[in-house]
Design a protein around this motif. Structure first.
Motif, PDB file in Angstrom:
ATOM      1  N   ALA A  18       0.837  -1.215   0.000  1.00 17.68           N
ATOM      2  CA  ALA A  18       0.000   0.000   0.000  1.00 17.68           C
ATOM      3  C   ALA A  18       0.865   1.256   0.000  1.00 17.68           C
ATOM      4  N   ILE A  19       1.951   1.219   0.760  1.00 14.60           N
ATOM      5  CA  ILE A  19       2.836   2.385   0.809  1.00 14.60           C
ATOM      6  C   ILE A  19       3.568   2.553  -0.515  1.00 14.60           C
ATOM      7  N   ARG A  20       3.957   1.436  -1.132  1.00 18.14           N
ATOM      8  CA  ARG A  20       4.595   1.531  -2.446  1.00 18.14           C
ATOM      9  C   ARG A  20       3.619   2.062  -3.491  1.00 18.14           C
ATOM     10  N   ASN A  21       2.360   1.618  -3.422  1.00 17.29           N
ATOM     11  CA  ASN A  21       1.330   2.164  -4.305  1.00 17.29           C
ATOM     12  C   ASN A  21       1.199   3.675  -4.119  1.00 17.29           C
ATOM     13  N   THR A  22       1.168   4.082  -2.841  1.00 14.50           N
ATOM     14  CA  THR A  22       1.060   5.509  -2.520  1.00 14.50           C
ATOM     15  C   THR A  22       2.225   6.299  -3.108  1.00 14.50           C
ATOM     16  N   ALA A  23       3.434   5.769  -2.977  1.00 14.04           N
ATOM     17  CA  ALA A  23       4.608   6.463  -3.503  1.00 14.04           C
ATOM     18  C   ALA A  23       4.533   6.607  -5.021  1.00 14.04           C
ATOM     19  N   TRP A  24       4.174   5.498  -5.707  1.00 11.67           N
ATOM     20  CA  TRP A  24       4.094   5.572  -7.167  1.00 11.67           C
ATOM     21  C   TRP A  24       2.952   6.491  -7.621  1.00 11.67           C
ATOM     22  N   ASN A  25       1.805   6.398  -6.978  1.00 12.87           N
ATOM     23  CA  ASN A  25       0.703   7.315  -7.314  1.00 12.87           C
ATOM     24  C   ASN A  25       1.140   8.766  -7.185  1.00 12.87           C
ATOM     25  N   SER A  26       1.857   9.062  -6.091  1.00 15.79           N
ATOM     26  CA  SER A  26       2.308  10.432  -5.841  1.00 15.79           C
ATOM     27  C   SER A  26       3.327  10.877  -6.874  1.00 15.79           C
ATOM     28  N   VAL A  27       4.243   9.986  -7.247  1.00 14.38           N
ATOM     29  CA  VAL A  27       5.278  10.325  -8.228  1.00 14.38           C
ATOM     30  C   VAL A  27       4.656  10.635  -9.585  1.00 14.38           C
ATOM     31  N   ILE A  28       3.832   9.716 -10.094  1.00 11.76           N
ATOM     32  CA  ILE A  28       3.253   9.888 -11.432  1.00 11.76           C
ATOM     33  C   ILE A  28       2.329  11.100 -11.474  1.00 11.76           C
ATOM     34  N   ALA A  29       1.461  11.236 -10.465  1.00  9.90           N
ATOM     35  CA  ALA A  29       0.531  12.373 -10.436  1.00  9.90           C
ATOM     36  C   ALA A  29       1.289  13.694 -10.306  1.00  9.90           C
ATOM     37  N   ALA A  30       2.365  13.695  -9.516  1.00  3.83           N
ATOM     38  CA  ALA A  30       3.143  14.927  -9.347  1.00  3.83           C
ATOM     39  C   ALA A  30       3.833  15.333 -10.642  1.00  3.83           C
ATOM     40  N   ILE A  31       4.337  14.370 -11.377  1.00  3.55           N
ATOM     41  CA  ILE A  31       4.990  14.679 -12.653  1.00  3.55           C
ATOM     42  C   ILE A  31       3.971  15.242 -13.642  1.00  3.55           C
ATOM     43  N   ILE A  32       2.808  14.601 -13.731  1.00  2.00           N
ATOM     44  CA  ILE A  32       1.748  15.133 -14.599  1.00  2.00           C
ATOM     45  C   ILE A  32       1.324  16.517 -14.127  1.00  2.00           C
ATOM     46  N   GLY A  33       1.168  16.663 -12.808  1.00  2.00           N
ATOM     47  CA  GLY A  33       0.800  17.974 -12.260  1.00  2.00           C
ATOM     48  C   GLY A  33       1.833  19.037 -12.538  1.00  2.00           C
ATOM     49  N   GLY A  34       3.109  18.659 -12.531  1.00  2.00           N
ATOM     50  CA  GLY A  34       4.165  19.616 -12.854  1.00  2.00           C
ATOM     51  C   GLY A  34       4.025  20.166 -14.253  1.00  2.00           C
ATOM     52  N   PHE A  35       3.664  19.285 -15.196  1.00  2.00           N
ATOM     53  CA  PHE A  35       3.455  19.757 -16.578  1.00  2.00           C
ATOM     54  C   PHE A  35       2.187  20.605 -16.688  1.00  2.00           C
ATOM     55  N   ILE A  36       1.133  20.208 -15.973  1.00  2.00           N
ATOM     56  CA  ILE A  36      -0.096  21.016 -15.988  1.00  2.00           C
ATOM     57  C   ILE A  36       0.169  22.405 -15.413  1.00  2.00           C
ATOM     58  N   ALA A  37       0.992  22.478 -14.370  1.00  2.00           N
ATOM     59  CA  ALA A  37       1.284  23.755 -13.717  1.00  2.00           C
ATOM     60  C   ALA A  37       1.988  24.740 -14.645  1.00  2.00           C
ATOM     61  N   LEU A  38       2.597  24.257 -15.700  1.00  2.82           N
ATOM     62  CA  LEU A  38       3.250  25.176 -16.642  1.00  2.82           C
ATOM     63  C   LEU A  38       2.236  26.082 -17.321  1.00  2.82           C
ATOM     64  N   ARG A  39       0.948  25.706 -17.260  1.00  4.60           N
ATOM     65  CA  ARG A  39      -0.095  26.595 -17.811  1.00  4.60           C
ATOM     66  C   ARG A  39      -0.170  27.918 -17.049  1.00  4.60           C
ATOM     67  N   PHE A  40       0.291  27.941 -15.798  1.00  3.70           N
ATOM     68  CA  PHE A  40       0.295  29.195 -15.048  1.00  3.70           C
ATOM     69  C   PHE A  40       1.251  30.216 -15.677  1.00  3.70           C
ATOM     70  N   PHE A  41       2.147  29.739 -16.529  1.00  8.43           N
ATOM     71  CA  PHE A  41       3.161  30.616 -17.119  1.00  8.43           C
ATOM     72  C   PHE A  41       2.859  30.962 -18.576  1.00  8.43           C
ATOM     73  N   SER A  42       1.713  30.503 -19.059  1.00  8.04           N
ATOM     74  CA  SER A  42       1.371  30.756 -20.454  1.00  8.04           C
ATOM     75  C   SER A  42       0.966  32.201 -20.706  1.00  8.04           C
ATOM     76  N   THR A  43       0.696  32.969 -19.639  1.00  4.57           N
ATOM     77  CA  THR A  43       0.303  34.368 -19.807  1.00  4.57           C
ATOM     78  C   THR A  43       1.486  35.272 -20.118  1.00  4.57           C
ATOM     79  N   ASN A  44       2.700  34.748 -19.978  1.00  2.00           N
ATOM     80  CA  ASN A  44       3.891  35.550 -20.270  1.00  2.00           C
ATOM     81  C   ASN A  44       4.757  34.805 -21.279  1.00  2.00           C
TER      82      ASN A  44
END
Length: 613
Positions: A18-44
């Motif tokens: 369960a903890i390994r699942n949690t770690a992998w879920n967090s890693v993959i979601a965070a990486i995807i979220g990091g790319f989504i967050a680049l939209r905050f910079f599209s205004t400049n």
């Protein structure tokens, strides 16, 4: 041996999996979220690749830590019942994360601020009168939400398979290491005023990077001698002022001196406590219903000089854009300098209000305020005699009342029954406030002597004939006035904490009393319009109005370090850091229904984005 939380052991337990699942879920979601967050910079469109790299590691590292914590608390607990329950909880957490993040990118692109509870409340509880959704928009939102939930389900499914074969130790450490690196980069950049980095912070939700000015100052790495490059600062999200200032003809080159006393309440200017200030008030213009823009020093001083709500503090700090009041007088040839008792390092007024003054007087020498306050006045006196004939704009800020500084050997102290040793641990709902309040007033009496000395100096040197002298404060101070166990400041927005004096000596103006409400926002536009003949409309640089105009103050914003308050009449709508709202009375901080007060939320939301580009 690597941690059993991330690496497959010889016999995999359900908890370990369960903890390994949690770690992998967090890693993959965070990486995807990091790319989504680049939209905050599209205004400049001017951002370069390394700024996007910084933003990615900042957003993904923060997301990983938050997601791992949430899943460890809820998903792992649910896994104790069944693997499917843990996976379902992880699915819910990831879905909420992706939906909130993507929604926030749309909000930020349009309004230049992040989602807050006030906006959510308006969307839900105003029947579409303020924020409305067309049928096409609702369908589009539904499709986006469905897609993000499908993405979450896929992540959980894939991570479940990966975790059975491989631990997530190294990907997790990589994200954490990247997050530590960007925090170190930010700390150094903040000390060096590298705005290409510091201005990125405001775009990433919940991102609060570390600062280490004290550490870097030991090695001479904090920039305090270079004047801010206004052209570079203008690239910030902070759109202030909204247009270059234009100055008209026929200026009155009157000097300006603002004398502020930290923690000076609006009801303590009297012949006993402040005999000098009281005497000055009798021959000056007195504003009887004047309010600070905050219940703490940072917010109070910010609103006074910037003349916009203190909620823009972080934007001014990361961009190093100075206060328009300071910048305008410097542009028109005034000698400008602050003379503060306490240091300008904290709050960081050296990087905000006075960021265009270099070299900058950073504070007074002395072991306590009984020494530092007189030194501030001494330095001001010397400065006025060394200006090469230029008009001056000075800011004299006494701090002795804030520290309750009382000399041991002054027989003239007016209040004999005072608390000889301030011990905040003794404060409580049943504590007698009188000795504490008396010590406060004795400290104010001590500072009042310096106010009298300041006035006599101006009179002796002939400055009273050509100097606007403003006596005021940054905020008030409470001594359980509300009977709700509030002491000091920065805890509520009652009269005790935000009502402050305003007394003005203005050459050529007849002394009189003004009873209508005024705020610290009004001081900058009054000085800029009347003395410098600024031609810009007020909304270009201020939310205030002329002090001598009676209208235009139906509601104003007052802030603390974590909260904002909308004040109108005796009503206060408190907007907490979480976005939750409460209604209170200004007079005594008693509870009030917040529903009717929510009519001011559109004004609040407009103010949050008004000075952002």
């Amino acid at each position: 041996m690597a941690s059993s939380f991330f690496v497959k052991g010889p016999r995999m337990t359900s908890l370990r999996l369960a903890i390994r699942n949690t770690a992998w879920n967090s890693v993959i979601a965070a990486i995807i979220g990091g790319f989504i967050a680049l939209r905050f910079f599209s205004t400049n469109p001017d951002f370069v690749w390394w700024q996007y790299l910084y933003a990615f590691f900042a957003a993904s590292g923060l997301s990983f830590l938050v997601l791992f914590l949430l899943q460890s608390l809820f998903s792992v607990s649910a896994s104790c019942f069944s693997k499917k329950a843990g996976s379902f909880v992880s699915f819910l957490i990831l879905s909420l994360y992706f939906i909130a993040l993507v929604s926030d990118t749309f909000v930020y692109q349009q309004y230049r601020f992040h989602i807050n509870w006030a906006m959510i409340d308006l969307a839900i509880n105003t029947d579409g009168q303020v924020i409305s959704f067309s049928t096409g928009m609702i369908i589009q939102i539904a499709l986006i939400v469905t897609t993000l939930m499908l993405l979450s389900a896929i992540c959980v499914k894939i991570c479940g398979k990966i975790s059975e074969k491989k631990g997530a130790l190294w990907p997790s450490l990589l994200l954490i290491f990247g997050y530590i690196v960007v925090n170190c980069v930010y700390a150094f950049s903040f000390a060096q005023n590298i705005r290409a980095i510091t201005t990125l912070t405001e775009r990433i939700p919940l991102y609060r990077p570390v600062r280490a000015n004290s550490f870097f100052a030991k090695y001479g790495l904090v920039v305090k001698t270079e004047k801010v490059d206004m052209q570079e600062a203008a690239s910030s999200t902070f759109d202030y002022p909204k247009a270059p200032l234009r100055f008209g003809e026929g200026q009155e080159k009157l000097n300006v001196l603002i004398v502020a006393v930290d923690c000076l309440r609006g009801d303590v200017v009297d012949p006993i406590t402040t005999p000098n200030l009281y005497a000055i008030a009798q021959k000056s213009i007195v504003f009887k219903d004047h309010y600070s823009t905050g219940n703490a020093t940072r917010a109070g001083v910010f609103g006074l000089f910037y003349s916009i709500p203190p909620l823009y503090w972080k934007y001014a700090l990361t961009s190093n854009i100075p206060a328009v009041l300071i910048e305008s007088f410097m542009q028109e040839g005034y000698a400008v300098s602050p003379f503060t008792s306490s240091t300008l390092n904290r709050p960081e007024f050296y990087a905000t209000v006075f960021s265009n003054i270099r070299p900058l007087r950073m504070g007074s020498a002395g072991k306590n305020d009984l020494e530092r306050d007189p030194n501030a006045l001494k330095d001001f006196k010397a400065w006025t005699k060394d200006k090469a004939g230029k008009p001056f704009f000075g800011f004299l800020f006494f701090d002795g009342v804030h520290s309750y500084a009382v000399p041991d050997d002054d027989p003239t102290l007016p209040y004999k029954n005072y608390w000889e040793e301030v011990n905040h641990l003794k404060l409580g709902p049943d504590f007698d406030p009188e000795p504490y309040f008396n010590r406060y007033k004795n400290a104010l009496y001590t500072v009042d002597k310096l106010i009298g000395e300041t006035y006599k100096f101006l009179e002796k040197e002939g400055y009273l004939k050509n100097t606007v002298v403003i006596f005021t404060s940054d905020h008030g101070e409470e001594f359980n006035d509300s009977r709700l166990n509030y002491w000091g400041h920065n805890s509520n927005f009652s009269k005790a904490q935000i009502k402050i004096p305003l007394i003005i000596h203005w050459p050529g103006m007849t002394p009189h009393t003004i009873d209508y409400r005024t705020t610290a926002y009004d001081i900058a536009p009054t000085l800029m319009k009347r003395l410098l003949k600024v031609q810009n409309p007020l909304p270009d640089f201020s939310v205030g109005v002329d002090l001598f105009a009676s209208g235009g103050r139906d509601v104003f914003i007052s802030s603390s370090y974590l909260e904002d308050a909308l004040v109108s009449g005796d009503d206060v709508l408190l907007i907490k850091g979480t976005g939750m709202m409460e209604g209170h009375r200004l007079s005594d901080w008693g509870d009030m229904p917040e529903g009717p007060m929510k009519k001011w939320l559109p004004y609040y939301l407009d103010m949050r984005g008004k000075y952002l580009d």
